[in-house]
Design an enzyme around this catalytic site. Structure first.
Site, PDB file in Angstrom:
ATOM      1  CG  ASN A 171      43.794  43.100  34.509  1.00  0.00           C
ATOM      2  OD1 ASN A 171      44.025  43.872  33.581  1.00  0.00           O
ATOM      3  ND2 ASN A 171      44.311  41.883  34.569  1.00  0.00           N
TER       4      ASN A 171
ATOM      5  N   GLY B 209      42.907  33.457  37.023  1.00  0.00           N
ATOM      6  CA  GLY B 209      41.489  33.183  37.264  1.00  0.00           C
ATOM      7  C   GLY B 209      40.691  32.969  35.984  1.00  0.00           C
ATOM      8  CB  VAL B 210      37.135  33.656  35.223  1.00  0.00           C
ATOM      9  CG1 VAL B 210      36.946  35.140  35.430  1.00  0.00           C
ATOM     10  CG2 VAL B 210      36.165  33.104  34.207  1.00  0.00           C
ATOM     11  CG  ASP B 211      41.450  38.252  32.405  1.00  0.00           C
ATOM     12  OD1 ASP B 211      41.139  38.109  31.204  1.00  0.00           O
ATOM     13  OD2 ASP B 211      42.084  39.240  32.839  1.00  0.00           O
TER      14      ASP B 211
ATOM     15  CB  THR C 227      33.630  36.589  44.641  1.00  0.00           C
ATOM     16  OG1 THR C 227      33.466  35.606  43.616  1.00  0.00           O
ATOM     17  CG2 THR C 227      32.442  37.530  44.658  1.00  0.00           C
TER      18      THR C 227
ATOM     19  CB  VAL D 232      42.745  37.387  42.778  1.00  0.00           C
ATOM     20  CG1 VAL D 232      43.131  35.965  42.417  1.00  0.00           C
ATOM     21  CG2 VAL D 232      42.488  38.202  41.548  1.00  0.00           C
ATOM     22  CE1 TYR D 233      41.859  42.369  40.851  1.00  0.00           C
ATOM     23  CE2 TYR D 233      39.854  43.180  39.823  1.00  0.00           C
ATOM     24  CZ  TYR D 233      41.223  43.021  39.817  1.00  0.00           C
ATOM     25  OH  TYR D 233      41.965  43.546  38.769  1.00  0.00           O
TER      26      TYR D 233
HETATM   27  N1  AR6 Z   1      34.553  29.602  34.816  1.00  0.00           N
HETATM   28  C1  AR6 Z   1      33.778  30.222  35.733  1.00  0.00           C
HETATM   29  N2  AR6 Z   1      34.262  30.803  36.842  1.00  0.00           N
HETATM   30  C2  AR6 Z   1      35.598  30.759  37.034  1.00  0.00           C
HETATM   31  C3  AR6 Z   1      36.489  30.132  36.124  1.00  0.00           C
HETATM   32  C4  AR6 Z   1      35.916  29.531  34.955  1.00  0.00           C
HETATM   33  N3  AR6 Z   1      36.650  28.944  34.035  1.00  0.00           N
HETATM   34  N4  AR6 Z   1      37.760  30.276  36.613  1.00  0.00           N
HETATM   35  C5  AR6 Z   1      37.672  30.930  37.793  1.00  0.00           C
HETATM   36  N5  AR6 Z   1      36.384  31.223  38.053  1.00  0.00           N
HETATM   37  P1  AR6 Z   1      38.748  35.756  39.584  1.00  0.00           P
HETATM   38  P2  AR6 Z   1      38.212  38.600  40.213  1.00  0.00           P
HETATM   39  C6  AR6 Z   1      35.782  31.913  39.197  1.00  0.00           C
HETATM   40  O1  AR6 Z   1      39.889  35.721  40.526  1.00  0.00           O
HETATM   41  O2  AR6 Z   1      38.070  38.303  41.654  1.00  0.00           O
HETATM   42  C7  AR6 Z   1      42.378  38.060  37.130  1.00  0.00           C
HETATM   43  O3  AR6 Z   1      43.758  37.856  37.274  1.00  0.00           O
HETATM   44  C8  AR6 Z   1      36.574  32.016  40.488  1.00  0.00           C
HETATM   45  O4  AR6 Z   1      36.549  30.769  41.192  1.00  0.00           O
HETATM   46  O5  AR6 Z   1      38.923  35.113  38.232  1.00  0.00           O
HETATM   47  O6  AR6 Z   1      37.206  39.493  39.551  1.00  0.00           O
HETATM   48  C9  AR6 Z   1      42.047  39.322  36.371  1.00  0.00           C
HETATM   49  O7  AR6 Z   1      43.000  39.596  35.361  1.00  0.00           O
HETATM   50  C10 AR6 Z   1      35.791  33.109  41.209  1.00  0.00           C
HETATM   51  O8  AR6 Z   1      34.608  32.546  41.796  1.00  0.00           O
HETATM   52  O9  AR6 Z   1      38.262  37.287  39.267  1.00  0.00           O
HETATM   53  C11 AR6 Z   1      42.054  40.362  37.439  1.00  0.00           C
HETATM   54  O10 AR6 Z   1      43.358  40.831  37.690  1.00  0.00           O
HETATM   55  C12 AR6 Z   1      35.365  34.040  40.068  1.00  0.00           C
HETATM   56  O11 AR6 Z   1      35.556  33.270  38.860  1.00  0.00           O
HETATM   57  C13 AR6 Z   1      41.522  39.634  38.645  1.00  0.00           C
HETATM   58  O12 AR6 Z   1      41.822  38.247  38.419  1.00  0.00           O
HETATM   59  C14 AR6 Z   1      36.162  35.333  39.963  1.00  0.00           C
HETATM   60  O13 AR6 Z   1      37.508  35.099  40.334  1.00  0.00           O
HETATM   61  C15 AR6 Z   1      40.038  39.779  38.794  1.00  0.00           C
HETATM   62  O14 AR6 Z   1      39.647  39.211  40.028  1.00  0.00           O
END
Ligand code: AR6
Length: 172
Positions: free
Chosen positions: A24, A32-34, A118, A120-121
């Site tokens: 973010n 999530g991944v972050d 894709t 939480v965004y």
């Molecule tokens: N490895 C690979 N992909 C993953 C992993 C992992 N370990 N964990 C989750 N994913 P998101 P965004 C996938 O929500 O939509 C955070 O809070 C997940 O299933 O992580 O860009 C940040 O700080 C999905 O397919 O990222 C921001 O505030 C993809 O990664 C916000 O979320 C992206 O999901 C960013 O939201």
């Protein structure tokens, strides 16, 4: 020309020169991944992110990977989906292009991306997959020619299918 691979897995385990973090704009971690990347990298990652003073949507900043198998983390805040009329498509393309170019500038040859925006965004998956692959192919062919391998690391089967479909359509 870089090879593009679509795989199922956990990006924190990727043994590549750089992994990309769907961050973010604060760059101070999140869910999530972050969250997974910060947990796996250790507290040193947050310590080096603080003095970066955040990052604009679609831009990218690079740090070491610390306890990760990857040497670097490229942090990019993707756009929050707000219906599609708020530059979301352009901003998502910017995230992929700027991340790949920044990795190439830092000598990386292998890089892994998550499916940016894709989660939480809420960016629609099929549209995001097409933008991701089209932008990565175009960037790898022009400004990031030294990149040899690009992995899209999908966390679930539905995401993997969407990227496979988009890749097949682009190659057709
Ligand atoms: N490895 C690979 N992909 C993953 C992993 C992992 N370990 N964990 C989750 N994913 P998101 P965004 C996938 O929500 O939509 C955070 O809070 C997940 O299933 O992580 O860009 C940040 O700080 C999905 O397919 O990222 C921001 O505030 C993809 O990664 C916000 O979320 C992206 O999901 C960013 O939201």
């Amino acid at each position: 020309m870089a090879k593009i691979e679509i795989i199922l897995g956990d990006i924190t385990k990727s043994r590549v020169d750089a992994i990309v973090n769907a961050a973010n704009t604060t760059l101070l971690g999140g869910g999530g991944v972050d969250g997974a990347i910060h947990r796996a990298a250790g507290p040193e990652l947050l310590a080096v992110c603080r003095p970066l003073h955040g990052c604009a949507t679609g831009e990218a900043k690079i740090t070491p990977g610390f306890r990760l198998p990857a040497t670097y983390v490229v942090h990019t805040p993707g756009p929050i989906w707000r219906g599609g009329q708020h530059h979301e498509l352009t901003l998502l393309a910017n995230s992929y292009r700027n991340s790949l170019n920044l990795a190439a500038t830092n000598g990386c040859k292998t890089i892994a991306f998550p499916s940016i925006s894709t989660g939480v965004y809420h960016f629609p998956l099929a549209v995001a997959a097409e933008i991701a692959l089209r932008t990565l192919q175009a960037t790898a062919a022009t400004t990031a020619k030294t990149i040899e391998l690009i992995q899209i690391v999908c966390f679930d089967e539905q995401t993997k299918k969407a990227y496979e479909t988009a890749l097949a359509e682009l190659s057709a």
